[in-house]
Design a protein around this motif. Structure first.
Motif, PDB file in Angstrom:
ATOM      1  N   ARG A 163       0.840  -1.206   0.000  1.00 41.37           N
ATOM      2  CA  ARG A 163       0.000   0.000   0.000  1.00 41.37           C
ATOM      3  C   ARG A 163       0.872   1.251   0.000  1.00 41.37           C
ATOM      4  O   ARG A 163       0.590   2.222  -0.690  1.00 41.37           O
ATOM      5  N   TRP A 164       1.948   1.232   0.765  1.00 44.24           N
ATOM      6  CA  TRP A 164       2.858   2.385   0.827  1.00 44.24           C
ATOM      7  C   TRP A 164       3.551   2.561  -0.522  1.00 44.24           C
ATOM      8  O   TRP A 164       3.662   3.662  -1.034  1.00 44.24           O
ATOM      9  N   ASP A 171      -8.517   1.164   2.849  1.00 39.84           N
ATOM     10  CA  ASP A 171      -9.899   1.534   2.568  1.00 39.84           C
ATOM     11  C   ASP A 171     -10.736   1.751   3.817  1.00 39.84           C
ATOM     12  O   ASP A 171     -11.692   2.516   3.801  1.00 39.84           O
ATOM     13  N   LEU A 172     -10.421   1.110   4.909  1.00 37.97           N
ATOM     14  CA  LEU A 172     -11.243   1.221   6.115  1.00 37.97           C
ATOM     15  C   LEU A 172     -10.697   2.247   7.104  1.00 37.97           C
ATOM     16  O   LEU A 172     -11.147   2.316   8.234  1.00 37.97           O
ATOM     17  N   ARG A 175     -13.311   7.913   8.863  1.00 42.52           N
ATOM     18  CA  ARG A 175     -14.762   7.746   8.898  1.00 42.52           C
ATOM     19  C   ARG A 175     -15.279   7.293   7.547  1.00 42.52           C
ATOM     20  O   ARG A 175     -14.849   7.772   6.497  1.00 42.52           O
ATOM     21  N   SER A 176     -16.253   6.439   7.584  1.00 43.34           N
ATOM     22  CA  SER A 176     -16.893   6.043   6.326  1.00 43.34           C
ATOM     23  C   SER A 176     -18.133   6.896   6.134  1.00 43.34           C
ATOM     24  O   SER A 176     -18.718   7.402   7.079  1.00 43.34           O
ATOM     25  N   ASP A 177     -18.551   7.072   4.904  1.00 40.23           N
ATOM     26  CA  ASP A 177     -19.704   7.923   4.613  1.00 40.23           C
ATOM     27  C   ASP A 177     -20.991   7.344   5.170  1.00 40.23           C
ATOM     28  O   ASP A 177     -21.895   8.069   5.538  1.00 40.23           O
ATOM     29  N   THR A 178     -21.110   6.046   5.239  1.00 41.63           N
ATOM     30  CA  THR A 178     -22.352   5.435   5.707  1.00 41.63           C
ATOM     31  C   THR A 178     -22.331   5.150   7.202  1.00 41.63           C
ATOM     32  O   THR A 178     -23.368   4.945   7.792  1.00 41.63           O
ATOM     33  N   GLY A 179     -21.170   5.139   7.788  1.00 46.07           N
ATOM     34  CA  GLY A 179     -21.071   4.747   9.193  1.00 46.07           C
ATOM     35  C   GLY A 179     -21.335   5.858  10.181  1.00 46.07           C
ATOM     36  O   GLY A 179     -21.815   5.621  11.281  1.00 46.07           O
TER      37      GLY A 179
END
Length: 184
Positions: A163-164, A171-172, A175-179
């Motif tokens: 990832r680096w 991805d997690l 804050r998530s938009d739905t959470g």
């Protein structure tokens, strides 16, 4: 102490009340089917059920192995020179080859209820272990869980490094938009 007591009792009985020498008997006709029915994993009837010693049942399990000739072997009851061979002389009664000791099984409805032997006190019988408690099955599950844990521990830093390297955020993270609906 139990071994000494058994040795003294056997020595006394053999000296003053000798058993007739065993006759060489041939296995009964149903020996092979009976041996296959009794084969499996067993545990001693005297065991802990309600405390932490319950885990000891996995190392105290005993196997009864059916042989191709209809006899059985019980590695737990092995002699110094190897496992004893038990020959079925009556329905669900086995006698050790060249000996007088016996193993008997109680069968009801085609299922083994218990297996006993005259080598131990009659209050100790072997009871079949359900499949989900068989030690080999649980050891395989434990090995699979340990392998998954090891792979997770191995791939977690590798995935973070990838990832680096490719500048891909987790991805997690955040804050998530739905959470979290409080911000709206």
């Amino acid at each position: 102490i139990t071994g000494l007591r058994t040795m003294l009792l056997d020595g006394f009985m053999d000296r003053y009340f000798p058993a007739p020498p065993p006759s060489e008997t041939k296995p009964i006709a149903t020996a092979k089917a009976d041996a296959e029915l009794i084969a499996g994993s067993y545990e001693v009837s005297r065991r802990s059920e309600t405390n932490f010693m319950r885990v000891a049942r996995f190392i105290q399990q005993m196997e009864i192995v059916a042989q191709s000739d209809g006899s059985i072997t019980i590695p737990f009851l092995a002699a110094k020179n190897g496992p004893k061979k038990w020959i079925e002389v009556a329905p669900f009664v086995w006698r050790e080859e060249h000996g007088t000791r016996r193993v008997a099984a109680r069968i009801e409805g085609g299922r083994v209820l218990w297996v006993g032997t005259d080598m131990v006190p009659p209050i100790l019988v072997l009871q079949p272990v359900p499949f989900w408690r068989v030690a080999k099955f649980n050891y395989a599950l434990l090995a699979a869980a340990a392998a998954m844990l090891a792979l997770t521990a191995l791939f977690w830093p590798l995935k973070a490094l990838l990832r680096w390297r490719y500048e891909r955020p987790f991805d997690l993270a955040g804050r998530s938009d739905t959470g979290d609906r409080r911000s709206h």
